[in-house]
Each structure stands twice: as C-alpha cells, then as structure tokens.
Motif scaffolding. Structure first.
Motif, PDB file in Angstrom:
ATOM      1  N   PHE A 111      22.683  -3.368  20.208  1.00 28.50           N
ATOM      2  CA  PHE A 111      21.515  -3.106  19.874  1.00 28.50           C
ATOM      3  C   PHE A 111      20.864  -4.100  18.917  1.00 28.50           C
ATOM      4  O   PHE A 111      21.406  -4.578  17.875  1.00 28.50           O
ATOM      5  N   GLN A 112      19.608  -4.466  19.064  1.00 24.14           N
ATOM      6  CA  GLN A 112      18.749  -5.475  18.384  1.00 24.14           C
ATOM      7  C   GLN A 112      17.592  -4.908  18.020  1.00 24.14           C
ATOM      8  O   GLN A 112      16.982  -4.313  18.682  1.00 24.14           O
ATOM      9  N   GLY A 113      17.259  -4.611  16.627  1.00 28.56           N
ATOM     10  CA  GLY A 113      16.407  -4.032  16.212  1.00 28.56           C
ATOM     11  C   GLY A 113      15.470  -4.707  15.186  1.00 28.56           C
ATOM     12  O   GLY A 113      15.951  -5.336  14.196  1.00 28.56           O
ATOM     13  N   MET A 114      14.291  -4.847  15.418  1.00 28.72           N
ATOM     14  CA  MET A 114      13.481  -5.782  14.490  1.00 28.72           C
ATOM     15  C   MET A 114      12.307  -4.789  14.149  1.00 28.72           C
ATOM     16  O   MET A 114      11.680  -4.204  14.729  1.00 28.72           O
ATOM     17  N   ILE A 115      12.130  -4.906  12.821  1.00 25.34           N
ATOM     18  CA  ILE A 115      10.649  -4.205  11.989  1.00 25.34           C
ATOM     19  C   ILE A 115      10.008  -5.314  11.659  1.00 25.34           C
ATOM     20  O   ILE A 115      10.398  -6.100  10.673  1.00 25.34           O
ATOM     21  N   LYS A 116       9.003  -5.485  12.146  1.00 27.09           N
ATOM     22  CA  LYS A 116       8.033  -6.649  11.697  1.00 27.09           C
ATOM     23  C   LYS A 116       6.641  -5.943  11.021  1.00 27.09           C
ATOM     24  O   LYS A 116       5.777  -5.285  11.783  1.00 27.09           O
ATOM     25  N   ILE A 117       6.422  -6.457   9.888  1.00 27.27           N
ATOM     26  CA  ILE A 117       5.263  -5.906   9.354  1.00 27.27           C
ATOM     27  C   ILE A 117       4.202  -6.829   8.881  1.00 27.27           C
ATOM     28  O   ILE A 117       4.680  -7.978   8.220  1.00 27.27           O
ATOM     29  N   GLU A 118       3.108  -6.910   9.732  1.00 30.46           N
ATOM     30  CA  GLU A 118       2.197  -8.178   9.325  1.00 30.46           C
ATOM     31  C   GLU A 118       1.546  -7.736   7.762  1.00 30.46           C
ATOM     32  O   GLU A 118       1.618  -6.703   7.349  1.00 30.46           O
ATOM     33  N   LYS A 119       1.036  -8.837   7.287  1.00 27.78           N
ATOM     34  CA  LYS A 119       0.326  -8.916   6.241  1.00 27.78           C
ATOM     35  C   LYS A 119      -0.718  -7.849   5.888  1.00 27.78           C
ATOM     36  O   LYS A 119      -0.701  -7.348   4.740  1.00 27.78           O
ATOM     37  N   ALA A 120      -1.362  -7.651   7.035  1.00 24.95           N
ATOM     38  CA  ALA A 120      -2.579  -6.620   6.983  1.00 24.95           C
ATOM     39  C   ALA A 120      -2.128  -5.120   6.934  1.00 24.95           C
ATOM     40  O   ALA A 120      -2.891  -4.353   6.638  1.00 24.95           O
ATOM     41  N   ALA A 121      -0.832  -4.971   7.354  1.00 22.90           N
ATOM     42  CA  ALA A 121      -0.277  -3.699   7.458  1.00 22.90           C
ATOM     43  C   ALA A 121       0.165  -3.073   6.101  1.00 22.90           C
ATOM     44  O   ALA A 121       1.548  -2.853   6.019  1.00 22.90           O
ATOM     45  N   GLN A 122      -0.632  -3.077   5.263  1.00 19.54           N
ATOM     46  CA  GLN A 122      -0.003  -2.452   3.675  1.00 19.54           C
ATOM     47  C   GLN A 122       0.074  -0.930   4.096  1.00 19.54           C
ATOM     48  O   GLN A 122      -0.466  -0.469   4.901  1.00 19.54           O
ATOM     49  N   GLN A 123       0.568  -0.399   3.077  1.00 19.52           N
ATOM     50  CA  GLN A 123       1.093   1.024   3.051  1.00 19.52           C
ATOM     51  C   GLN A 123       1.654   1.712   4.186  1.00 19.52           C
ATOM     52  O   GLN A 123       1.426   2.696   4.818  1.00 19.52           O
ATOM     53  N   THR A 124       2.449   0.935   4.907  1.00 25.19           N
ATOM     54  CA  THR A 124       3.373   1.042   6.032  1.00 25.19           C
ATOM     55  C   THR A 124       4.812   1.846   5.635  1.00 25.19           C
ATOM     56  O   THR A 124       5.275   1.264   4.863  1.00 25.19           O
ATOM     57  N   VAL A 125       4.994   2.752   6.616  1.00 20.57           N
ATOM     58  CA  VAL A 125       6.427   3.046   6.451  1.00 20.57           C
ATOM     59  C   VAL A 125       7.142   2.958   7.834  1.00 20.57           C
ATOM     60  O   VAL A 125       6.706   3.350   8.567  1.00 20.57           O
ATOM     61  N   SER A 126       8.373   2.241   7.559  1.00 19.95           N
ATOM     62  CA  SER A 126       9.106   1.999   8.919  1.00 19.95           C
ATOM     63  C   SER A 126      10.534   2.270   8.694  1.00 19.95           C
ATOM     64  O   SER A 126      11.047   1.677   7.464  1.00 19.95           O
ATOM     65  N   TYR A 127      11.098   3.122   9.342  1.00 22.01           N
ATOM     66  CA  TYR A 127      12.534   3.425   9.286  1.00 22.01           C
ATOM     67  C   TYR A 127      13.132   3.428  10.661  1.00 22.01           C
ATOM     68  O   TYR A 127      12.656   3.376  11.709  1.00 22.01           O
ATOM     69  N   MET A 128      14.514   2.514  10.516  1.00 20.81           N
ATOM     70  CA  MET A 128      15.190   2.303  11.901  1.00 20.81           C
ATOM     71  C   MET A 128      16.504   2.554  11.575  1.00 20.81           C
ATOM     72  O   MET A 128      17.421   1.982  10.656  1.00 20.81           O
TER      73      MET A 128
END
Lengths: 412, 270
Positions: A306-323
């Motif tokens: 399993f390769q998992g990447m969470i990528k959050i761009e600069k504009a993507a404020q207030q983001t919640v990401s869980y893996m």
C-alpha cells in the motif's frame, strides 16, 4: 467510424506510448515491476462485438441485486439495459464508442480531462488502444435510487485488454455504481490496462462499489480517478483480490470547496499474488475532507503493498484528511508493505495517517482454539473480524454478504 | 463412584526455563467438583493452561488422561472436541466477531467432529442462548457485540459461563472465575456453573481459586491445596473452611499479597 478528434488523440497517445519505456523505478513503480513482464506475449483484443445479450452483466455478478441499469463490456459487450424512465430523464448508459459518436460534446468535455499532459506509459497505452468502454451520465438533479452494474469480463487468454470507463454525475445528481471486473476462467493469462474516470459535479453524490476479481494469472495496471466537485460526495468501496501482478492507482481529487471523499478498501492476497494499491488523496480546494481506510491480508506467499499519499495544496485550507492502512500477514512467507506519505502546502489543516502491519495474535488463536475451532477456522474468524469494520461500511447488503461469504469460501 | 474423567499422574510442567508444576497427581471422576486452591505463584493457572494445551507449556514428565485418552500431544481444539473447557481468567477480546457468531462457529466446529450431542444443542441454540443470557443477567444486545471487546471484567467472566452453558463440555476448568467479581456478580456466575452441573449430571468441574468464597456457591466434593507446584493437602470441603479461617499459613505456605500472578504475566502486559 472513429471520430477525427478521437483519432487524433489516439495517435498522439500512441506516439507517447512508443516513446515511453515501461516504468520500473521511482517511488511509484519500483515496488511493482512490469519491466519483467513480456507484454509482447499478449495479443490485443479484437474489436469488441455486441455478442452478449442483455442481462449478461448481472449474470456474472455473484450477488443478486435489483438494478437501475446494466451493461457488459470487456471481451464481449451487451446492449445496455436501462430503466425507460431514466432514459427519458436523460440518463445515458452506453458503450463509450457509441457515446463518442452520439454525445461527442459531453464525452469530449470529460474524457481524459484530469489526465491530460501526464507522461505516463500506461495511461498513454490505454488512450491509444482502448477497445471497450462504458459511458454513464446522470443529468442534473437526477437521483437514481437503484444501482447501475457494469461488468467487465474476460474469457480468452494471452490477450491485452484496455478498458475505459467514463462516469459523469452532473450537478446535484445521485447514483450508485457497482463495477465488477472478472475473468470467467481462473487459469487464463491476460494483461489488463484500464483507465476509469469519474467526475462529480457540484453537489453530486456517488457510491462506487468497485470489485476486482481477475484471475490469479492476470497482469493488471489500473488508473482510477474520481474528481469530486464543490459540495459533492464520494463513497468508494474497493475490493481487490485478483491478479498475479497488479497495481491499482486510485486518485481521489477533492476539487471543489466542501467536497468529501470516503474510500474503504480491502485487498486480499493469496498464493503468489503481488498486489499494490497506490492511493492519492489530492486536496485542491478548501474545506475538503477525506477519510481513507484500506485493510489487507497477505496469505501464502502473497505480497501486498500500500502506498498512500495525502497531498494538500496551498489553497486547500481548513481541510481534514485521514488515511489508515492495516495489514494482517497470515503466513511467514507472505509480505506486506505500507508506505504512507503526506505532502502539505497549506498551514491550517488536519491531516493524519496510521499504518500497521501485524500477524495473527497468538493469544486470540489459543483462545479460539481452546473453544473448539481448529487452526484454519480460528484464523478465518480472526480475518473476518479484522475486515468487519470495512464490511460494516459497505452500503449494499447483498454485496456486503457476498464479500463476507467470499472470505469464508474463496472462489465461490 | 463415577468413571475416571481426568487422571493426572506425577505431572511436571515447564514454562520457559522454570519448572512450575513439580509432580502433581489428581483424579476427577464424573459428576465431581474439585477445587484447587493455592496462593499466587503456586502454579494454578499453569495447570489450567497446560490441561488446555496452551503453546509454551511443556509437560516434561508424567501423564494426563482425559476420558480415557492421553491428551498430552493433542491440539487445544482436539481437547475441546474431547470435552474439555477452560473458562479463562483473562478472556481475550476478538474485535469484529460477535458473541452470537462466535458461539455458532464454535458449536459448528464441535459438531463437525461427529459428536452427535452438538447437533442436538444446535437445534435449540437460539432459544437456549436467550435463556442462558437471561439467567446470567447479560443484556440480549450482547449477542451482537464483539466478543469481549470493551467488556468489563465481570462481563467477560459471564461470557465464559455463557460459553460453558452453550458448549456443555464434560469437564469445566474454571480458572479464577471469581477474581475481580463483586458479590452479586459472583453469585450470578456461580449459579451459571451450577446450572451447567445440574443439566449435565456426569459433568465435572475443576475450580481453580485463590479464595474460598466461590466455594460457598459451588460446593466442591474435594479440595486440594497447591503449593510450589505440588498438591500438599487434599480433603473434603472442610479444608476450604480451614483455609478460610486460618489462612494459607495453617498449611505452612507463605501467601504473598494478592496481585497479578506470575504465570498470568503474558496477559498482565496486555
């Protein structure tokens, strides 16, 4: 007759395909090496004929479900079955070839939209060669209660198959898609390179149940990408169990503000299977949320990655990401790898990941065996328990039950 | 006198490098309740685990016969299939597997080995389990909960008794079933064990305990005092009374303060 715009695309892709070698290195490809597979041994599928009858797609599915529509593609294609009321509302369910002719504008707008400009061998190979595909379109504010079934099946051997799927849910549309890929003969040696694109426009909601059951002799590369628009919702259930050497790249692209994605996956490796699931959660817009849970078991001499990447761009404020990725290794000779990564450009986000690789707990084994279960039954029960939280989140009961019983009686 | 069900002769058990049981003899006949009492570290749990075939518990000498079979080389599930049951001191949580599903799976496994009476038990399983749960004051919703997952100590113990009643073995080994229970829970649990014994007149119980209080409910026919891996005294119920009144010292045993038992150490760390 091929459309000129499509023909031009195919030619461009064919040139790129010739230019690019099979990738064997880099973080993305070094763990699953197609360089050692002689892809030349596979004969491309001949042009697909409408050889199958209506209802062929659901006959291959090992679960009974009432459907809104269905279509078989792959080696043989069936004419679509579609609820006439939906047809009237503007729902499209056809072969992709037909859609390229009859819905040129719509297909042209979406096909390959999120993949343009990528210098990737297998994407180019599919673009140049796809022979079979489906187009599903749900118009604005149309909610379809019952699921659609798309079955992609292969029976022959030594073939290369390049399936292509395009699904578009327009603004406010709702649908459930059941996608089932299967070999009708477990001993056939094939190569499948599929590209599956899904676009969810503003406020659209899709539940996608994606069951991969290729034979254990199949080589597979898959690119599956879902673009989730503003306030749109995706629930994606992935079940991977087929393939000899298989790599599925799944991308959840949260493209519009308030987009939500939930991905639940189960990867079962047995025998000498080598299965890689490569997940990208790409937060492009602010206020987006993602929740990824992938569970795997590696038995016999299987290798699971399993390769998992969470990528959050600069504009993507207030983001919640869980893996989360959890692996259970059932045999000393089996192997599991988990490589989670984060790439965060924004500063006001919550992102986290968790990964575990473990073996069957000895205490639990002794406990169950002392109550009368032999080794195999005790292990099967523990595996079932391990997957239970994944099953619990599978929306269609008959599919959930099939997944459960399939664990108990593989191949059934 | 009933038939010999369990016959242990000159048993020696090694765990890691330590000889925990050093020459133990014990015979349990059909329909008998035996109590094995001893302070912490005397080898009580080691005896229970060894009888059930726990890996790492090595019999270095002596013999163990159960229902006419030499069980020394048998797998844990083979012992269960032969009619042995261990009520765990520290029952293990199995997340994702419901109590109901587990019990059905266990019954199916036991009946698969050709034991006809399990077919009978399975016929009335659903009705019986409801009745047992009621008797044990277990909320029926527990049938859908994951086995021992997040259960309190008392709930776990009741779950062991529910299994005992459902699986109806020939010999129940109760490993410190009383530990961690309050008076009410102890009563409920003891009643469950009594019900099993009443239902199965030929069945026997080996009650392993530190304290005498459970024996007020489960009247043992025989009491054995275990110290340093040997039974140093055997007798009737009066032995338990003497122990209650005079303590282990009356038997020349130094009893340390109650605490986690060394032989339960693996659980102690979880």
């Amino acid at each position: 007759m091929t459309q000129p715009w499509l023909q031009e695309r195919r030619e461009r892709a064919a040139r790129l395909n010739t230019k690019l070698p099979v990738p064997t290195g880099g973080e993305d490809w070094r763990r699953t090496n197609f360089g050692r597979v002689d892809l030349g041994q596979f004969e491309p599928l001949p042009p697909v004929k409408n050889g199958a009858d209506q209802g062929a797609a659901s006959r291959l599915l090992p679960a009974k479900i009432v459907l809104a529509g269905e279509l078989l593609y792959g080696e043989q294609a069936s004419p679509p079955t579609l609820d006439p009321a939906l047809l009237k509302q503007g729902v499209w369910l056809t072969s992709l070839t037909k859609a390229c002719e009859e819905k040129k504008e719509l297909v042209g707008k979406y096909l390959g939209r999120g993949l343009h400009g990528r210098q990737e061998k297998f994407l180019a190979q599919n673009e140049a060669n796809w022979q079979t595909g489906v187009f599903l379109y749900i118009p604005k504010n149309t909610a379809v209660e019952l699921p659609f079934l798309l079955t992609s099946a292969l029976a022959r051997e030594d073939s290369s198959c390049f399936p292509r799927l395009l699904v578009v849910l327009d603004q406010g549309a709702k649908a459930t898609l059941l996608h089932y890929s299967a070999s009708t003969n477990q001993n056939k040696n094939n190569f499948v390179n599929g590209v599956y694109e899904v676009y969810l426009e503003e406020g659209a909601e899709l539940t996608w149940i994606d069951l991969q059951n290729w034979s254990r002799q199949t080589y597979e590369v898959a690119h599956k990408r879902v673009e989730v628009g503003r306030n749109a919702r995706l629930k994606w259930v992935i079940h991977c169990q087929g393939g000899k050497l298989a790599k599925a790249n799944i991308e959840t692209v949260l493209n519009g503000e308030g987009a939500k994605g939930e991905v639940i996956g189960l990867v079962e490796g047995k025998d000498r299977q080598h299965l890689e699931l490569c997940s990208l959660t790409h937060h492009v817009a602010p206020h987006t949320t993602a929740d990824i849970l992938i569970k795997s078991t590696a038995d016999d001499r299987a290798k699971i990655i399993f390769q998992g990447m969470i990528k959050i761009e600069k504009a993507a404020q207030q983001t919640v990401s869980y893996m989360a990725n959890h692996n259970l290794v059932l045999n000393d000779k089996a192997h599991a790898d988990s490589i989670p990564r984060l790439e965060i450009e924004a500063d006001d986000v919550k992102a986290s990941h968790g990964a575990t690789i473990g073996q069957v707990d000895r205490e639990q084994m002794f406990y169950l065996r002392s109550k009368g279960l032999d080794k195999e039954k005790a292990e099967a029960l523990l595996v079932e328990g391990f997957y239970e939280d994944v099953f619990g989140r599978v929306p269609l009961e008959s599919v959930r039950e099939w997944m459960r019983t399939h664990l108990e009686h593989p191949g059934g | 006198m009933g038939k010999e069900l369990l016959k242990i002769e000159n048993l020696h058990i090694r765990v890691e490098e330590n000889e925990i049981i050093q020459g133990l003899d014990l015979t349990v006949r059909e329909g008998e309740v035996h109590a094995v009492m001893g302070p912490n570290g005397s080898g009580k749990s080691t005896l229970a685990y060894t009888l059930m075939g726990r890996p790492g518990y090595e019999i270095t000498k002596g013999s163990v016969c159960f229902d006419g079979q030499d069980i020394r080389e048998m797998e844990p599930e083979e012992r269960a299939q032969a009619g042995l049951f261990l009520s765990f001191q520290y029952p293990i949580a199995i997340p994702g597997v419901t109590v109901g599903h587990f019990l059905m799976t266990a019954l199916a496994a036991l009946s698969e080995k050709g034991n006809g009476r399990y077919k009978e038990i399975r016929k009335t399983f659903r009705k019986d389990i409801k009745k047992y749960m009621e008797g044990l004051k277990i909320d029926p919703a527990f049938a859908q909960r994951y086995l021992n997952d997040g259960f309190s100590g008392g709930e776990k113990k009741r779950m062991e008794i529910l299994q005992l009643l459902t699986l109806q073995p020939k010999l129940a080994i109760m490993d410190e079933t009383d530990s961690g229970l309050d008076i009410d829970a102890l009563k409920v649990v003891s009643q469950g064990v009594s019900e099993y014994l009443v239902q199965n007149p030929k069945a026997s119980a080996l009650v392993i305990t530190h304290y005498q209080r459970i024996l007020n409910h489960l009247k043992p026919h025989f009491v054995h005092i275990l110290s340093k891996g040997k039974i140093i005294s055997s007798g009737g119920p009066e032995l338990a009374i003497k122990l209650e009144n005079e303590g282990y010292r009356a038997f020349g045993i130094e009893d340390r303060e109650p605490g986690p038992q060394p032989e339960g150490g693996i659980h102690g760390t979880t």
